[in-house]
Structures are given as structure tokens and as C-alpha cells.
Scaffold this motif. Structure first.
Motif, mmCIF file in Angstrom:
data_model
loop_
_atom_site.group_PDB
_atom_site.id
_atom_site.type_symbol
_atom_site.label_atom_id
_atom_site.label_comp_id
_atom_site.label_asym_id
_atom_site.label_seq_id
_atom_site.Cartn_x
_atom_site.Cartn_y
_atom_site.Cartn_z
ATOM 1 N N MET A 1 -22.070 -33.850 58.618
ATOM 2 C CA MET A 1 -22.789 -34.411 57.504
ATOM 3 C C MET A 1 -23.680 -35.522 58.022
ATOM 4 O O MET A 1 -23.209 -36.410 58.733
ATOM 5 N N CYS A 22 -30.564 -35.495 53.573
ATOM 6 C CA CYS A 22 -29.156 -35.175 53.686
ATOM 7 C C CYS A 22 -29.034 -33.759 54.245
ATOM 8 O O CYS A 22 -29.748 -32.852 53.806
ATOM 9 N N ALA A 24 -26.026 -30.846 56.188
ATOM 10 C CA ALA A 24 -24.656 -30.548 56.591
ATOM 11 C C ALA A 24 -24.611 -29.144 57.168
ATOM 12 O O ALA A 24 -25.440 -28.301 56.822
ATOM 13 N N TYR A 33 -27.187 -30.081 47.492
ATOM 14 C CA TYR A 33 -26.807 -31.472 47.726
ATOM 15 C C TYR A 33 -26.942 -32.269 46.440
ATOM 16 O O TYR A 33 -27.886 -32.083 45.683
#
Length: 87
Positions: A1, A22, A24, A33
Motif C-alpha cells: 500500500m 494511492c 496497492a 480506493y
């Protein structure tokens, strides 16, 4: 992450616009997200947000990844926003 912001040293000025990213790694890889700004959800699940900073203060951003198997580990970053100095 991973959670990253364009704010240098997590500091910015009122009136700036910062980018928040963001990402991951997950299986399955179709991830949405959720971004929270001071625990209030931001509507957009892309993993990239541009946030206009209209007030000074401390802002905590939390990113939560989700896929068909559920919610993954989240990441948090705090940005300090100062008022602009008039020249």
C-alpha cells in the motif's frame, strides 16, 4: 500500500492544489480506493485526487483499497496547510 502527496515535506499553503495518489498490489487486481479527508469520504475511487486547499490547518488523508475480496490495509498521511503570506 502506498499513499503519496505532492505537498513537499507534507506541507502546503492555503490556495494550493495538491495531488494525492494511492496504490496497492492485490489479487484480484481490480481495486477501487476510498479517500478520507479528516474521516470524511471523498467521492472518487480512481486512486488519484487533486485537492484544493481552501483553509489552513492539519488534514489527515487515509486511503482504503477495496476489491472483490474485501478491504485491504490502509495508509495515512497528514498534511499541514498554512495561510498564504501576502507580499
Amino acid at each position: 500500500m502506498q499513499l503519496e502527496t505532492s505537498a513537499t515535506d507534507n506541507k502546503a499553503c492555503r490556495g494550493d492544489v495538491i495531488s494525492i495518489n494511492c496504490s496497492a498490489d492485490a489479487v484480484p487486481s481490480e481495486i477501487s480506493y476510498q479517500l478520507l479527508e479528516n474521516e470524511v469520504g471523498i467521492l472518487d475511487t480512481s486512486g488519484r485526487w487533486d485537492r484544493p486547499l481552501t483553509t489552513a490547518g492539519m488534514f489527515t488523508y487515509k486511503c482504503v483499497p477495496n476489491n472483490t475480496l474485501g478491504t485491504g490495509e490502509n495508509a495515512t498521511i497528514t498534511v499541514s496547510v498554512n495561510g498564504k503570506v501576502d507580499a
